[in-house]
Design a protein around this motif. Structure first.
Motif, short mmCIF file in Angstrom:
data_model
loop_
_atom_site.label_atom_id
_atom_site.label_comp_id
_atom_site.label_asym_id
_atom_site.label_seq_id
_atom_site.Cartn_x
_atom_site.Cartn_y
_atom_site.Cartn_z
N SER A 49 0.82 -1.22 0.00
CA SER A 49 0.00 0.00 0.00
C SER A 49 0.86 1.27 0.00
N ASP A 50 2.17 1.13 0.25
CA ASP A 50 3.05 2.30 0.20
C ASP A 50 3.38 2.71 -1.23
N MET A 51 3.16 1.84 -2.18
CA MET A 51 3.52 2.12 -3.56
C MET A 51 2.68 3.27 -4.12
N MET A 52 3.38 4.23 -4.72
CA MET A 52 2.69 5.32 -5.41
C MET A 52 2.71 4.97 -6.89
N ILE A 53 1.53 4.86 -7.47
CA ILE A 53 1.42 4.37 -8.84
C ILE A 53 0.82 5.46 -9.71
N ASP A 54 1.60 5.90 -10.71
CA ASP A 54 1.13 6.92 -11.65
C ASP A 54 0.83 6.24 -12.98
N VAL A 55 -0.39 6.38 -13.42
CA VAL A 55 -0.83 5.75 -14.66
C VAL A 55 -1.12 6.84 -15.68
N GLU A 56 -0.52 6.71 -16.85
CA GLU A 56 -0.89 7.62 -17.94
C GLU A 56 -1.49 6.79 -19.06
N ILE A 57 -2.70 7.17 -19.45
CA ILE A 57 -3.40 6.49 -20.54
C ILE A 57 -3.24 7.32 -21.81
N ALA A 58 -2.95 6.65 -22.93
CA ALA A 58 -2.91 7.35 -24.22
C ALA A 58 -4.01 6.77 -25.10
N CYS A 59 -4.93 7.64 -25.56
CA CYS A 59 -5.97 7.22 -26.48
C CYS A 59 -6.39 8.44 -27.29
N GLN A 60 -7.22 8.22 -28.30
CA GLN A 60 -7.55 9.33 -29.19
C GLN A 60 -8.55 10.31 -28.58
N GLU A 73 -8.72 -0.82 -11.13
CA GLU A 73 -8.02 -1.98 -11.70
C GLU A 73 -6.85 -2.42 -10.85
N PHE A 74 -6.37 -1.53 -9.99
CA PHE A 74 -5.14 -1.81 -9.24
C PHE A 74 -5.46 -2.48 -7.91
N PRO A 75 -4.83 -3.62 -7.63
CA PRO A 75 -5.11 -4.32 -6.39
C PRO A 75 -4.62 -3.58 -5.14
N TYR A 76 -3.53 -2.80 -5.25
CA TYR A 76 -3.05 -2.02 -4.10
C TYR A 76 -2.25 -0.82 -4.59
N GLY A 77 -1.99 0.10 -3.68
CA GLY A 77 -1.19 1.26 -4.01
C GLY A 77 -2.02 2.52 -4.01
N GLN A 78 -1.31 3.67 -4.08
CA GLN A 78 -1.98 4.97 -4.19
C GLN A 78 -1.92 5.37 -5.66
N ILE A 79 -3.08 5.45 -6.27
CA ILE A 79 -3.17 5.54 -7.73
C ILE A 79 -3.49 6.96 -8.18
N THR A 80 -2.71 7.44 -9.16
CA THR A 80 -3.01 8.72 -9.83
C THR A 80 -3.13 8.43 -11.31
N VAL A 81 -4.24 8.89 -11.91
CA VAL A 81 -4.50 8.60 -13.32
C VAL A 81 -4.52 9.88 -14.14
N SER A 82 -3.84 9.85 -15.29
CA SER A 82 -3.94 10.97 -16.24
C SER A 82 -4.09 10.37 -17.64
N ALA A 106 0.72 3.48 -19.44
CA ALA A 106 2.10 3.58 -18.95
C ALA A 106 2.03 3.69 -17.44
N ILE A 107 2.64 2.76 -16.75
CA ILE A 107 2.52 2.69 -15.28
C ILE A 107 3.89 2.87 -14.65
N LYS A 108 3.99 3.86 -13.77
CA LYS A 108 5.25 4.08 -13.05
C LYS A 108 4.99 3.81 -11.58
N VAL A 109 5.80 2.93 -11.01
CA VAL A 109 5.64 2.53 -9.61
C VAL A 109 6.76 3.18 -8.80
N SER A 110 6.37 3.95 -7.79
CA SER A 110 7.37 4.68 -6.98
C SER A 110 7.21 4.35 -5.50
N LEU A 111 8.29 4.54 -4.80
CA LEU A 111 8.27 4.55 -3.33
C LEU A 111 8.97 5.83 -2.87
#
Lengths: 118, 123
Positions: A49-60, A73-82, A106-111
């Motif tokens: 749950s400490d994982m900071m997860i930044d998701v960037e979606i690319a679509c038209q 969609e994410f089983p755990y972590g702090q999620i930010t979506v753009s 594109a998913i970047k996983v940070s601590l």
């Protein structure tokens, strides 16, 4: 706070008939997440749950993305979506109102890591 | 000509910023998840097929179109390059991972005149 990007994962997802950019994006996230198994939190003695997860979606049509549906969609972590412009839409040959949607995730996983004396 | 399959793929160049490399990988990805066995099964020549490849990248002008066309293995090729794909700054240092989107549409003339489909419903 030293947010350190430790892992990058990418995936591609589609919506063939629904015309739903969110559906394609969710599938892109699943494609990314279920292509590898990472134990990055454990490597640093952190909780999942400490994982900071930044998701960037690319679509038209990035404005069409429902960010709450993506986060779920994410089983755990702090999620930010753009979302940004990218991916592809391919027209149906006979029905102009229908298109196949291709989206990328594109998913970047940070601590938050601080260097310690060993 | 009637589209009978749409094959989808993606490919990346993680740190070389090479859109053509990513696009070639995306094309390969698209082609390698299916096989059109009807050509062999029905003795139809591949040259009867038209193949329309659409590539999406964030800087379409940088794609080497001749390299993509050369990588289309069979059929009469057509290439369209559009704004698409995805660029990601994965390390926060301005270096980019480039991702290409690829769609491959294969078309043939309608075959109903040459092969009749026998229905087996409700047997």
């Amino acid at each position: 706070m030293t947010k350190t990007v430790l892992v990058f994962e990418r995936g591609t997802g589609t919506a063939l008939r629904s015309g739903s950019y969110t559906k394609a994006a969710c599938r892109a996230v699943q494609n990314a997440l279920w292509h590898n198994s990472i134990n990055i939190a454990e490597l640093f003695g952190a909780q999942k749950s400490d994982m900071m997860i930044d998701v960037e979606i690319a679509c038209q049509d990035p404005n069409a993305i429902d960010v709450d549906d993506i986060a779920v969609e994410f089983p755990y972590g702090q999620i930010t979506v753009s979302a940004v412009q990218g991916g592809l839409d391919i027209a149906h040959p006979d029905m102009p109102e229908r298109k196949t949607i291709i989206a990328h995730a594109a998913i970047k996983v940070s601590l938050d890591l601080i260097a310690q004396e060993a | 000509m009637q589209r009978f399959i749409l094959e989808i793929g993606s490919g990346a160049d993680l740190y070389g910023r090479d859109y053509t490399k990513a696009a070639l990988r995306a094309l390969d990805d698209a082609l390698r998840h299916s096989s059109i066995t009807l050509f062999h099964a029905l003795n139809i020549d591949h040259t009867a097929m038209k193949v329309r490849v659409t590539i999406g990248v964030q800087e379409p002008d940088l794609i080497d179109q001749s390299a993509i066309l050369a990588a289309i293995p069979r059929g009469e090729p057509e290439l369209i390059v559009l704004f698409g794909g995805h660029n990601v700054d994965t390390r926060g240092d301005g270096e980019k991972t480039v991702v290409a989107t690829c769609a491959v549409e294969a078309l043939l003339p309608n075959q109903a005149a040459h092969f009749k489909s026998v229905s087996h419903q409700n047997e």
